[in-house]
Design a protein around this motif. Structure first.
Motif, PDB file in Angstrom:
ATOM      1  N   PHE A 150      37.698   8.405  19.281  1.00 39.54           N
ATOM      2  CA  PHE A 150      38.872   8.589  18.814  1.00 39.54           C
ATOM      3  C   PHE A 150      39.808   7.947  17.710  1.00 39.54           C
ATOM      4  O   PHE A 150      38.624   7.855  16.718  1.00 39.54           O
ATOM      5  CB  PHE A 150      39.748   6.817  19.344  1.00 39.54           C
ATOM      6  CG  PHE A 150      39.646   6.417  20.829  1.00 39.54           C
ATOM      7  CD1 PHE A 150      40.610   6.765  21.651  1.00 39.54           C
ATOM      8  CD2 PHE A 150      38.589   5.928  21.287  1.00 39.54           C
ATOM      9  CE1 PHE A 150      40.463   6.272  23.064  1.00 39.54           C
ATOM     10  CE2 PHE A 150      38.415   5.643  22.882  1.00 39.54           C
ATOM     11  CZ  PHE A 150      39.552   5.561  23.538  1.00 39.54           C
ATOM     12  N   ALA A 153      51.140   6.548  13.205  1.00 41.05           N
ATOM     13  CA  ALA A 153      51.458   5.308  12.942  1.00 41.05           C
ATOM     14  C   ALA A 153      51.522   4.338  11.870  1.00 41.05           C
ATOM     15  O   ALA A 153      52.549   3.321  11.042  1.00 41.05           O
ATOM     16  CB  ALA A 153      50.449   4.514  14.198  1.00 41.05           C
ATOM     17  N   ARG A 192      39.885  11.215  14.850  1.00 36.80           N
ATOM     18  CA  ARG A 192      39.070  11.855  15.232  1.00 36.80           C
ATOM     19  C   ARG A 192      37.706  13.044  14.824  1.00 36.80           C
ATOM     20  O   ARG A 192      36.413  12.318  15.683  1.00 36.80           O
ATOM     21  CB  ARG A 192      39.972  12.487  16.467  1.00 36.80           C
ATOM     22  CG  ARG A 192      39.330  12.703  17.924  1.00 36.80           C
ATOM     23  CD  ARG A 192      37.809  12.108  18.958  1.00 36.80           C
ATOM     24  NE  ARG A 192      38.405  12.120  20.022  1.00 36.80           N
ATOM     25  CZ  ARG A 192      38.736  12.524  20.846  1.00 36.80           C
ATOM     26  NH1 ARG A 192      39.695  12.398  21.366  1.00 36.80           N
ATOM     27  NH2 ARG A 192      37.680  13.161  22.663  1.00 36.80           N
ATOM     28  N   ILE A 248      49.205   1.656  20.815  1.00 32.36           N
ATOM     29  CA  ILE A 248      47.555   1.966  19.888  1.00 32.36           C
ATOM     30  C   ILE A 248      47.871   0.910  19.606  1.00 32.36           C
ATOM     31  O   ILE A 248      46.407   0.883  18.192  1.00 32.36           O
ATOM     32  CB  ILE A 248      48.518   2.791  19.489  1.00 32.36           C
ATOM     33  CG1 ILE A 248      49.474   2.897  18.662  1.00 32.36           C
ATOM     34  CG2 ILE A 248      49.252   4.141  20.395  1.00 32.36           C
ATOM     35  CD1 ILE A 248      49.625   4.387  17.429  1.00 32.36           C
ATOM     36  N   GLN A 278      45.607  -2.314  18.077  1.00 39.03           N
ATOM     37  CA  GLN A 278      44.355  -2.356  19.394  1.00 39.03           C
ATOM     38  C   GLN A 278      44.018  -4.734  17.944  1.00 39.03           C
ATOM     39  O   GLN A 278      44.076  -4.723  19.200  1.00 39.03           O
ATOM     40  CB  GLN A 278      42.840  -2.177  18.680  1.00 39.03           C
ATOM     41  CG  GLN A 278      43.007  -0.645  18.667  1.00 39.03           C
ATOM     42  CD  GLN A 278      43.539  -0.265  20.584  1.00 39.03           C
ATOM     43  OE1 GLN A 278      42.531  -0.581  21.061  1.00 39.03           O
ATOM     44  NE2 GLN A 278      44.229   0.478  21.052  1.00 39.03           N
ATOM     45  N   VAL A 307      45.461   0.614  14.503  1.00 40.74           N
ATOM     46  CA  VAL A 307      45.498   1.339  15.213  1.00 40.74           C
ATOM     47  C   VAL A 307      44.699   2.346  15.848  1.00 40.74           C
ATOM     48  O   VAL A 307      43.417   2.570  15.101  1.00 40.74           O
ATOM     49  CB  VAL A 307      46.457   1.722  15.042  1.00 40.74           C
ATOM     50  CG1 VAL A 307      48.273   0.758  14.836  1.00 40.74           C
ATOM     51  CG2 VAL A 307      46.896   2.844  13.368  1.00 40.74           C
ATOM     52  N   ARG A 308      44.377   3.070  16.970  1.00 34.24           N
ATOM     53  CA  ARG A 308      43.734   3.580  17.104  1.00 34.24           C
ATOM     54  C   ARG A 308      44.342   4.452  18.801  1.00 34.24           C
ATOM     55  O   ARG A 308      45.248   4.177  19.080  1.00 34.24           O
ATOM     56  CB  ARG A 308      42.413   2.720  18.926  1.00 34.24           C
ATOM     57  CG  ARG A 308      41.199   4.494  19.370  1.00 34.24           C
ATOM     58  CD  ARG A 308      40.678   2.583  20.013  1.00 34.24           C
ATOM     59  NE  ARG A 308      40.679   2.402  20.580  1.00 34.24           N
ATOM     60  CZ  ARG A 308      40.427   1.812  21.664  1.00 34.24           C
ATOM     61  NH1 ARG A 308      38.161   2.035  21.141  1.00 34.24           N
ATOM     62  NH2 ARG A 308      40.076   1.594  23.182  1.00 34.24           N
ATOM     63  N   HIS A 309      44.212   6.250  18.190  1.00 30.88           N
ATOM     64  CA  HIS A 309      45.130   7.326  19.549  1.00 30.88           C
ATOM     65  C   HIS A 309      43.568   7.576  19.427  1.00 30.88           C
ATOM     66  O   HIS A 309      42.792   8.482  18.835  1.00 30.88           O
ATOM     67  CB  HIS A 309      45.660   7.240  19.537  1.00 30.88           C
ATOM     68  CG  HIS A 309      46.554   7.969  20.214  1.00 30.88           C
ATOM     69  ND1 HIS A 309      46.814   9.481  20.283  1.00 30.88           N
ATOM     70  CD2 HIS A 309      47.420   8.033  20.899  1.00 30.88           C
ATOM     71  CE1 HIS A 309      47.663   9.755  21.443  1.00 30.88           C
ATOM     72  NE2 HIS A 309      48.009   8.732  22.286  1.00 30.88           N
ATOM     73  N   PRO A 310      43.271   8.134  20.778  1.00 27.34           N
ATOM     74  CA  PRO A 310      42.731   9.880  20.491  1.00 27.34           C
ATOM     75  C   PRO A 310      43.527  10.838  19.763  1.00 27.34           C
ATOM     76  O   PRO A 310      42.335  11.542  19.301  1.00 27.34           O
ATOM     77  CB  PRO A 310      42.861  10.288  22.429  1.00 27.34           C
ATOM     78  CG  PRO A 310      42.992   9.018  22.804  1.00 27.34           C
ATOM     79  CD  PRO A 310      44.075   8.595  22.120  1.00 27.34           C
ATOM     80  N   GLU A 311      44.432  11.343  19.117  1.00 29.89           N
ATOM     81  CA  GLU A 311      44.591  12.452  18.401  1.00 29.89           C
ATOM     82  C   GLU A 311      44.873  11.344  17.082  1.00 29.89           C
ATOM     83  O   GLU A 311      45.560  10.557  16.721  1.00 29.89           O
ATOM     84  CB  GLU A 311      46.098  12.890  18.998  1.00 29.89           C
ATOM     85  CG  GLU A 311      45.976  13.203  20.340  1.00 29.89           C
ATOM     86  CD  GLU A 311      47.640  13.907  20.937  1.00 29.89           C
ATOM     87  OE1 GLU A 311      48.520  14.241  19.743  1.00 29.89           O
ATOM     88  OE2 GLU A 311      47.532  14.030  21.289  1.00 29.89           O
ATOM     89  N   VAL A 331      49.101  10.804  16.146  1.00 30.07           N
ATOM     90  CA  VAL A 331      49.437   9.790  15.919  1.00 30.07           C
ATOM     91  C   VAL A 331      48.570   8.802  14.824  1.00 30.07           C
ATOM     92  O   VAL A 331      49.847   7.759  14.482  1.00 30.07           O
ATOM     93  CB  VAL A 331      49.233   9.781  17.657  1.00 30.07           C
ATOM     94  CG1 VAL A 331      49.567   8.136  17.753  1.00 30.07           C
ATOM     95  CG2 VAL A 331      49.271  11.023  17.946  1.00 30.07           C
ATOM     96  N   VAL A 332      47.744   8.462  14.913  1.00 30.98           N
ATOM     97  CA  VAL A 332      47.071   7.633  14.084  1.00 30.98           C
ATOM     98  C   VAL A 332      47.530   7.825  12.501  1.00 30.98           C
ATOM     99  O   VAL A 332      48.504   6.439  12.104  1.00 30.98           O
ATOM    100  CB  VAL A 332      46.030   7.483  13.772  1.00 30.98           C
ATOM    101  CG1 VAL A 332      45.068   6.016  13.021  1.00 30.98           C
ATOM    102  CG2 VAL A 332      45.187   6.550  15.330  1.00 30.98           C
TER     103      VAL A 332
END
Length: 406
Positions: A326, A393, A240, A357, A359, A382-386, A389-390
């Motif tokens: 993201f 994952a 991000r 998450i 996608q 996968v996608r996430h604002p943090e 977290v990615v």
């Protein structure tokens, strides 16, 4: 209303996405030249085309010119020629030159396509890249190895995607490589210093000779290391955060390198290394949209359609920079063993664990042959604002999912 000819020798998933993106351009007529029949196109793409011409050999320059001229005759003119495949860049550049059509020229395309020539241009401009030699004899290769030392990397001068690339650790491995594919004037071999450090990509847009946008991805591990180690799964991460001070050197290098190679307006994909001491080295650059699902990843991370943005850039010389919204990443599902896909384990649990998450995914199918590449037989995006977290994952996917071949 511009008349645009898209050259796509073979229909693949990426082809359909790029065509769909180009068809979203306003007040534009799109024609297609391909080796594959029009009947293989998705219905919505087929309906949107203004013309199609099928050629016998999809990457043959004479066939491509025949097809472009045929489509141009039906549309009344050809204002732009598009093509995303690496092998198309030189023939399309030469054809633009002959027809007086704006875009990447033949000479500039050769700077990107011929990796030895590319590095010579970069070194002449005092830009950072690995030491290299285009060996035209066994003696050339052995002399370079003696000067630079091991490990070395051997690759075809016009390769892409690590195809045909091998790491050489010793004189005996060099001798085996030379015995298998002895270099000659007609078939030279590109030898490079093996650069240690972390590997990354630098995907960017140049507009009228200026770098106006970029997105940096991190590889874990390098594609060459994946190919050398059968059990390793490849991952790509776009964090991000886009303000890493350590990226300043590659941004400065890319800002000079792309115009030096001849890119005026276009999207490019650069692979580069960060050495252990923080210095950078440019590995390769392609003057085209990136492969290996990178165009999807960038679209997810920056929350926009890069397929359409590329077409708009190439047709209208327009690009609206988008900040990164993201973190996004891809875990590539690579089979263990040889043969065809027999089974895939762990996917259902991973999808339950990751929830929303995820996608997009392409899952290996029973009976599917091994790709033999670092991209494997499928992927999970996968996608996430943090960013953390990615990262977690991606680690979860490669630790839990197994593709069994046999």
């Amino acid at each position: 209303m511009p008349n645009v000819v898209f050259v796509a020798p073979f229909f693949q998933e990426t082809t359909f996405r790029l065509l769909a993106g180009a068809l979203k351009l306003p007040n534009t007529r799109l024609g297609l030249v391909s080796q594959d029949p029009e009947s293989r196109l998705p219905a919505e793409v087929r309906r949107g085309l203004a013309a199609h011409h099928r050629i016998e050999r999809g990457v043959d320059p004479a066939n491509i010119e025949e097809g472009v001229r045929a489509v141009g005759g039906r549309l009344g003119s050809v204002d732009r020629i598009l093509g995303a495949l690496e092998e198309l860049q030189v023939p399309l550049g030469d054809l633009r030159d002959r027809l007086g059509i704006p875009g990447l020229s033949g000479e500039a395309a050769r700077n990107f396509r011929d990796k030895a020539r590319m590095k010579s241009v970069l070194q002449a401009a005092e830009l950072p890249c690995a030491r290299h030699l285009l060996a035209r004899s066994v003696a050339d290769a052995r002399r370079f190895a003696a000067e630079v030392g091991f490990p070395l990397v051997a690759k075809p001068p016009a390769g892409s995607g690590a195809r045909g690339t091998v790491r050489l650790e010793s004189d005996s491995q060099l001798d085996e490589c030379l015995a298998a594919t002895a270099p000659s004037s007609d078939h030279p071999m590109l030898l490079e210093e093996f650069v240690t450090g972390s590997e990354h990509s630098f995907d960017s847009v140049c507009l009228n000779g200026q770098l106006v946008w970029y997105s940096i991805s991190h590889y874990a591990p390098s594609p060459l290391e994946v190919l050398r180690t059968p059990w390793i799964q490849w991952c790509v991460l776009i964090p991000r955060e886009s303000d890493d001070p350590g990226d300043r050197l590659i941004v400065e290098a890319a800002r000079r390198a792309l115009p030096t190679l001849g890119l005026v307006t276009g999207l490019s994909h650069m692979e580069w290394f960060r050495r252990p001491d923080g210095r950078v080295a440019i590995s390769e650059v392609g003057a085209r949209p990136p492969g290996a699902q990178f165009t999807k990843l960038i679209s997810y991370a920056h929350d926009f359609d890069l397929y359409t943005a590329w077409a708009r850039l190439m047709v209208f010389d327009e690009f609206a920079p988008r900040p990164r919204q993201f973190a996004a990443g891809a875990a590539y599902l690579r089979g263990q063993g040889r043969g065809r896909v027999k089974a895939v384990t762990g996917l259902e649990q991973v999808f339950r664990d990751l929830g929303g998450i995820v996608q997009e995914s392409r899952l290996p199918q029973p009976g599917q042959p091994s790709s033999g590449s670092y991209e494997g037989e499928g992927y999970v995006i996968v996608r996430h604002p943090e960013t953390k977290v990615v990262e977690q994952a991606l680690r979860h996917v490669v630790e839990q999912v197994r593709v069994v071949l046999g």
